[in-house]
Design an enzyme around this catalytic site. Structure first.
Site, mmCIF file in Angstrom:
data_model
loop_
_atom_site.group_PDB
_atom_site.id
_atom_site.type_symbol
_atom_site.label_atom_id
_atom_site.label_comp_id
_atom_site.label_asym_id
_atom_site.label_seq_id
_atom_site.Cartn_x
_atom_site.Cartn_y
_atom_site.Cartn_z
ATOM 1 N N CYS A 1 0.688 -1.236 -0.115
ATOM 2 C CA CYS A 1 0.088 -0.027 -0.033
ATOM 3 C C CYS A 1 0.978 1.063 -0.057
ATOM 4 C CB CYS A 1 -0.831 -0.184 1.301
ATOM 5 S SG CYS A 1 -2.138 1.170 1.178
ATOM 6 N N ASN B 1 -9.501 3.975 3.618
ATOM 7 C CA ASN B 1 -9.085 5.163 3.440
ATOM 8 C C ASN B 1 -8.320 5.215 1.867
ATOM 9 O OD1 ASN B 1 -6.746 3.605 3.742
ATOM 10 N ND2 ASN B 1 -5.845 4.995 5.186
ATOM 11 N N HIS C 1 -3.975 6.685 -3.532
ATOM 12 C CA HIS C 1 -3.674 5.794 -2.288
ATOM 13 C C HIS C 1 -4.324 4.501 -2.497
ATOM 14 C CE1 HIS C 1 -4.311 5.325 2.248
ATOM 15 N NE2 HIS C 1 -3.196 4.523 1.610
ATOM 16 N N HIS D 1 4.065 2.514 1.594
ATOM 17 C CA HIS D 1 4.217 2.641 3.202
ATOM 18 C C HIS D 1 3.815 1.468 4.093
ATOM 19 C CE1 HIS D 1 0.363 4.699 2.242
ATOM 20 N NE2 HIS D 1 -0.094 3.603 2.843
ATOM 21 N N SER E 1 -3.422 18.366 1.077
ATOM 22 C CA SER E 1 -2.212 17.586 1.177
ATOM 23 C C SER E 1 -1.064 17.922 0.978
ATOM 24 C CB SER E 1 -2.696 16.464 0.303
ATOM 25 O OG SER E 1 -3.503 15.396 0.385
ATOM 26 N N HIS F 1 2.949 8.927 6.122
ATOM 27 C CA HIS F 1 2.261 9.043 4.865
ATOM 28 C C HIS F 1 1.138 9.859 4.773
ATOM 29 C CE1 HIS F 1 -0.659 5.888 6.162
ATOM 30 N NE2 HIS F 1 -1.204 6.035 5.073
ATOM 31 N N GLY G 1 -3.079 10.244 9.574
ATOM 32 C CA GLY G 1 -3.298 9.728 10.527
ATOM 33 C C GLY G 1 -4.995 9.672 11.343
ATOM 34 N N LYS H 1 -13.848 7.924 -3.994
ATOM 35 C CA LYS H 1 -13.736 6.555 -3.282
ATOM 36 C C LYS H 1 -14.423 5.393 -3.694
ATOM 37 C CE LYS H 1 -12.992 7.422 1.145
ATOM 38 N NZ LYS H 1 -11.484 7.014 1.196
#
Length: 401
Positions: A84, A143, A170, A243, A278, A296, A299, A375
């Site tokens: 990921c 996420n 992501h 990550h 971001s 990354h 959180g 998403k």
């Protein structure tokens, strides 16, 4: 709760504490359960050092937002989404021509766009042509996302163009990573002592791990290609940073769990949320002290279950979660996911980046504003373009009181 200063270990610390370097300030909020998990990781057999970052939060097998070096392999510290990561792309689209409503409707169908034979792409990357082809080029849940972005601010020489559009993707290895992790658990149990390097079990896992790492990178590339096709654009890769992975080094095995693996001089994205900025950062020589790892993203601050009591209590609140202050739009037809991934579920990415910079790990070079965040979409229920305008109007009225 407060925390010890990052990187500096108190003189009278226990042997377990001496293995932990915290790269966050005493003002950074870290959940107590994450701190406990951090100590549990440091106490594992053969553990040499652990680096913890300001996005630290509890995970299933250990905290997310840390890197750990040991003399043996612990697959559970990486988990099931092997590889990921975040990939950042530049599009050859000028910002001045962007119509957010139109772009949102173009991107709604991105996972249905054909990109030719996936078997050929897999084989070109050194994998079997039938290797989880059905999931290739898909984002997944949780996420994960594909986000259209524009430059909000940047330093000179940052390597980004204020007049162009960008994509941040992501995602990871989808069912492949889960399969690899399931296999190693089935064959070796809970592995409380880890796997000795060089054993048959460790070699088998690492071979599968490397394939999952390559698959995940290709997956992000193909997601971006689908988005670029939808937007009728070409794209250029700027950074591809995993990550969730393991690195075999000359000084032990380094496990990265939700911690971006970067080398000095590399650019890396640090994700906010769909309603916050971001960041693009430059890794400095200081990352050698943090096991070549940084945060990354922001959180999680609140877990998924608790978010259902904190946001989206009614339809109006849920509609408000679909837009942001820059006129950006979220594409997510999963009502639970809309709530669980609300911006309030996350820490402040700006503070995370500030912590990393204060310890000499990175230099911030740009901030990126979210314009369209994909998403999850159900094509058979795609709303007309007018719905986007209604949601944005609602958000403007709410923001203006």
């Amino acid at each position: 709760m407060g925390n010890p200063s990052g990187g500096e270990i108190p003189f009278d610390a226990s042997s377990r504490d001496r293995a932990i370097a915290r790269f966050y300030s005493s003002a950074t909020w870290i959940e107590g359960a994450a701190e406990k998990q951090l100590h549990d990781v440091a106490a594992l057999a053969g553990m040499m050092s652990v680096a913890a970052f300001p996005d630290l939060h509890p995970g299933k097998y250990g905290p997310v937002g840390m890197a750990a070096r040991s003399d043996r392999l612990y697959p559970q510290l990486v988990g099931n989404d092997i590889g990921c990561g975040m990939s950042f792309f530049e599009l050859d689209l000028p910002l001045r021509k962007l119509k957010i409503d139109k772009a949102a409707n173009q991107l709604r169908g991105l996972e249905d766009i054909e990109l030719g034979d996936p078997a050929e792409r897999l084989e070109a990357s050194g994998m079997a042509g039938d290797y989880f082809t059905g999931a290739l080029g898909t984002i997944g849940g949780g996420n994960h996302f594909c986000e259209l972005q524009a430059v909000e601010d940047a330093v000179d020489g940052a390597g980004v163009d204020r007049q162009r559009l960008y994509l941040l993707v992501h995602s990871g290895s989808r069912a492949l990573g889960a399969s690899v992790f399931g296999d190693v658990i089935a064959a070796n149990g809970s592995m409380p002592e880890g796997l000795e390097i060089g054993t048959e079990a460790a070699v088998a896992y690492m071979l599968d791990h490397q394939s999952a790492l390559a698959w995940a990178s290709l997956n992000r590339q193909m997601i971006a290609e689908r988005a670029a096709t939808a937007l009728r654009a070409d794209l250029r890769l700027v950074a591809d940073v995993p990550h969730n992975l393991v690195q075999l080094t000359g000084n032990g095995v380094v496990h990265y769990k939700g911690a971006a693996h970067v080398a000095p001089g590399a650019l890396a994205p640090v994700a906010g949320s769909r309603a916050t900025l971001s960041h693009l950062v430059l890794a400095l020589d200081g990352v050698e002290a943090s096991l070549e790892a940084i945060s990354h993203g922001a959180g999680r601050k609140y877990d998924r279950k608790s978010m259902h009591g904190r946001a989206g209590a009614n339809r109006s609140e849920r509609e408000a979660l679909m837009t942001n202050e820059w006129g950006g739009i979220a594409i997510c037809d999963d009502r639970d996911l809309v709530i669980e991934e609300a911006a309030g579920a996350y820490k402040d990415a700006g503070k995370v980046v500030a912590d990393l910079a204060s310890f000499g790990l990175i230099e911030p070079v740009a901030t990126m504003r979210p314009l369209v965040t994909y998403k999850a979409a159900r094509m058979e229920e795609a709303p007309p373009a007018l719905d986007w305008k209604r949601e944005r109007t609602f958000a403007r009225r709410r923001n203006n009181g």
